[in-house]
Design a protein around this motif. Sequence first.
Motif, PDB file in Angstrom:
ATOM      1  N   LEU A 124       5.843 -18.670  18.346  1.00 29.77           N
ATOM      2  CA  LEU A 124       7.193 -18.570  17.797  1.00 29.77           C
ATOM      3  C   LEU A 124       7.918 -19.891  18.007  1.00 29.77           C
ATOM      4  N   GLY A 125       8.135 -20.588  16.887  1.00 24.98           N
ATOM      5  CA  GLY A 125       8.899 -21.831  16.937  1.00 24.98           C
ATOM      6  C   GLY A 125      10.159 -21.611  16.121  1.00 24.98           C
ATOM      7  N   VAL A 179       3.253  -9.599  18.196  1.00 19.97           N
ATOM      8  CA  VAL A 179       3.747 -10.245  19.408  1.00 19.97           C
ATOM      9  C   VAL A 179       3.993 -11.723  19.110  1.00 19.97           C
ATOM     10  N   CYS A 180       5.233 -12.157  19.322  1.00 24.78           N
ATOM     11  CA  CYS A 180       5.632 -13.530  19.004  1.00 24.78           C
ATOM     12  C   CYS A 180       6.045 -14.195  20.315  1.00 24.78           C
ATOM     13  N   ILE A 181       5.433 -15.345  20.612  1.00 28.29           N
ATOM     14  CA  ILE A 181       5.546 -15.896  21.962  1.00 28.29           C
ATOM     15  C   ILE A 181       6.231 -17.251  21.959  1.00 28.29           C
ATOM     16  N   GLN A 182       7.184 -17.426  22.877  1.00 27.70           N
ATOM     17  CA  GLN A 182       7.785 -18.742  23.085  1.00 27.70           C
ATOM     18  C   GLN A 182       7.540 -19.198  24.522  1.00 27.70           C
ATOM     19  N   PRO A 183       7.586 -20.513  24.738  1.00 25.28           N
ATOM     20  CA  PRO A 183       7.524 -21.009  26.120  1.00 25.28           C
ATOM     21  C   PRO A 183       8.866 -20.731  26.820  1.00 25.28           C
ATOM     22  N   ARG A 184       8.787 -20.452  28.094  1.00 27.85           N
ATOM     23  CA  ARG A 184      10.025 -20.251  28.870  1.00 27.85           C
ATOM     24  C   ARG A 184      10.910 -21.501  28.795  1.00 27.85           C
ATOM     25  N   ASP A 222      15.106 -11.768  10.095  1.00 27.05           N
ATOM     26  CA  ASP A 222      13.726 -11.447   9.693  1.00 27.05           C
ATOM     27  C   ASP A 222      12.865 -11.111  10.912  1.00 27.05           C
ATOM     28  N   LEU A 223      13.087 -11.862  11.975  1.00 23.21           N
ATOM     29  CA  LEU A 223      12.293 -11.634  13.183  1.00 23.21           C
ATOM     30  C   LEU A 223      12.622 -10.273  13.804  1.00 23.21           C
ATOM     31  N   LEU A 224      13.892  -9.904  13.744  1.00 20.04           N
ATOM     32  CA  LEU A 224      14.291  -8.588  14.273  1.00 20.04           C
ATOM     33  C   LEU A 224      13.602  -7.461  13.504  1.00 20.04           C
ATOM     34  N   ALA A 225      13.305  -7.710  12.238  1.00 24.62           N
ATOM     35  CA  ALA A 225      12.678  -6.678  11.409  1.00 24.62           C
ATOM     36  C   ALA A 225      11.154  -6.681  11.501  1.00 24.62           C
ATOM     37  N   THR A 226      10.576  -7.676  12.167  1.00 29.46           N
ATOM     38  CA  THR A 226       9.114  -7.787  12.135  1.00 29.46           C
ATOM     39  C   THR A 226       8.456  -7.840  13.511  1.00 29.46           C
ATOM     40  N   ALA A 227       9.111  -8.386  14.522  1.00 24.90           N
ATOM     41  CA  ALA A 227       8.473  -8.556  15.831  1.00 24.90           C
ATOM     42  C   ALA A 227       8.634  -7.305  16.680  1.00 24.90           C
ATOM     43  N   ASP A 228       7.535  -6.934  17.364  1.00 25.21           N
ATOM     44  CA  ASP A 228       7.597  -5.801  18.281  1.00 25.21           C
ATOM     45  C   ASP A 228       7.858  -6.242  19.714  1.00 25.21           C
ATOM     46  N   HIS A 229       7.466  -7.473  20.022  1.00 26.75           N
ATOM     47  CA  HIS A 229       7.504  -7.920  21.415  1.00 26.75           C
ATOM     48  C   HIS A 229       7.601  -9.436  21.388  1.00 26.75           C
ATOM     49  N   VAL A 230       8.495 -10.008  22.180  1.00 30.97           N
ATOM     50  CA  VAL A 230       8.722 -11.456  22.155  1.00 30.97           C
ATOM     51  C   VAL A 230       8.748 -11.993  23.584  1.00 30.97           C
ATOM     52  N   PRO A 231       7.581 -12.148  24.189  1.00 28.35           N
ATOM     53  CA  PRO A 231       7.547 -12.624  25.572  1.00 28.35           C
ATOM     54  C   PRO A 231       7.761 -14.130  25.682  1.00 28.35           C
ATOM     55  N   LEU A 232       8.194 -14.543  26.867  1.00 30.21           N
ATOM     56  CA  LEU A 232       8.271 -15.959  27.225  1.00 30.21           C
ATOM     57  C   LEU A 232       7.175 -16.246  28.239  1.00 30.21           C
TER      58      LEU A 232
END
Lengths: 336, 336
Positions: free
Chosen positions: A195-196, A218-223, A262-272
């Motif tokens: 996730l950028g 699952v969409c992932i960002q760095p902390r 859009d992300l609110l409508a598609t992502a189930d989990h967004v961990p850092l």
Amino acid sequence: MQPVSGSPAPDFSATQPNTRLDLQRIRQARQEISRVFRDTPQFLSATLGDVLGCELVIKLETANPIGCFKGRGTEVAMSRLASSSGPMAAVCASAGNLGQALAYSGRARGIAVSVIAGKGANAAKIERIHRLGGTVELVDGDIENARERAREIAARGDAFLVEDSENLDTCEGAGTIGLELVEGLDRIDTVLLALGGGALATGVGHVFKTLSPATDVVCIQPRGAPALAQSWRARSIATTDRTDTIADGVAGRFPIAAVLDDLLATADHVPLVEEASIVEGMRMFYRHAALVTEPSAALGVAAILEDPARYRGKRVAAVICGSNVLPDTFRAWMQG
Amino acid sequence: MQPVSGSPAPDFSATQPNTRLDLQRIRQARQEISRVFRDTPQFLSATLGDVLGCELVIKLETANPIGCFKGRGTEVAMSRLASSSGPMAAVCASAGNLGQALAYSGRARGIAVSVIAGKGANAAKIERIHRLGGTVELVDGDIENARERAREIAARGDAFLVEDSENLDTCEGAGTIGLELVEGLDRIDTVLLALGGGALATGVGHVFKTLSPATDVVCIQPRGAPALAQSWRARSIATTDRTDTIADGVAGRFPIAAVLDDLLATADHVPLVEEASIVEGMRMFYRHAALVTEPSAALGVAAILEDPARYRGKRVAAVICGSNVLPDTFRAWMQG
């Protein structure tokens, strides 16, 4: 099922999540993307899967002339620009990968490309933009300052602005990765997406939520670059003063409101995830799958390492979104 | 052109070189190969090409569950065995890559696979054969002793012998790489092929000599395992007492006469390269194309490094035939 007489026609679009994207346009986008960026390898890595405790599907987006997935979006954008009456010039802000992609897709269609980057951008990526015929302008500051400068240039009317993730072509181009995964595999329990700016996450996420809604997106960002993840949690735009991550490809500070929706409508989990997990993820791809990856491509494995129970025994698809690293930097990560 | 009355039907086969292979069967072979091994990435690497002084096309055969090209041949062999009345068991001698490929293709079709290897074989490859459900028998000596043992087992009638390169399915399966290159690119001046048993070289060579006869077909062996190259030069089988090369995937001592005949009809140039050039080739793929390769995959770049004038300014396709290396060994090569 026969429609009941007098009832409205079946609304197939109801199965799509409520985003700016559209499945039919994503299917059309596929036709506008050069073969060199499409139908990329997707295969089970038994060795790496065993180590991670899941059935790991690798979706490899690096075996192409620019070493990353962004050609899918720029092919769509430049193809549509070429057949429009707009200026035959394009501009983007980029830490490097989007710039390479736009230079490639622009040159293939006779469109002049300018790339604006912060002075700290990855040197190998900048060099490759030049090699692909793009012009590079370096500005003080980071990617956000570069975005501002790109908007200024476009506002003069001289060039078409490709604002990554805001521009629908970049999202729908990325979404074609999702079509290939859904069509090529009979089941995917979880898809892991870096996730950028959000194009990859919302594009692929839109396809899964439409065609395979049970898949955990699952969409992932760095902390160290958490702005969009924090925005997703707050359901409202959050910005940060700085970023601090080796994953330069996903390091933004100012999320775009429409992309957040859009992300609110598609992502189930967004961990850092932690930087150490990203490095360990890159090591695992190298040791167990013979792959050189850039940090953003290892965010998914980092997420598994930090929360193994969520993925245990599942069939998990990891999109390897880029391999543009400086060899000496990569070597240092492998040895740490 | 209308055939003249009374003349024989046009003989299209006359355009093929005189080998055991057949273009029509290679086209059919494509239908028998799982998607996971077909239509692999092929793209220009501008960065690596600039360093090498040519226009370099990478044909990547490593992004699949077994990390090498040999699945193409074993898919064809096992597909044909599955629809035959033969034993639902297969055996091969392998330093590792063929064994992995046969285990994969056998399991997918319910065929039991035994792999015979010398005790010095690459440990990572042996482990992966086990993981793919194959049985492994280690014998004293090298690949030639393993070949003898595999023939013994097959002679008992219990298993179908897949003798690499002797078996036409392995050659014609490999030949599908050539079809993809010829169909996907409008011109290839030179194709670089690792020369081991000969399946890759004669399979791809047959396709080029049929469909693109002007292409220079260059087949490369290490100086430390030169048996087939020396045989090609002598136009007669030459054997060696030992091999001494890091390129374990191509290290044979006893060439097969029928394969030599095919190679004489397809190869234009068969250079021998030094070990140091092979290591330098692997370093270049790693540094300039973010690719982990096994030594046999770097033979082509080694050939360019030792004779740059032959390739200067040409469009050169390099088939990256495998990436199965022990990470620590690879790391040592990268640092040397």
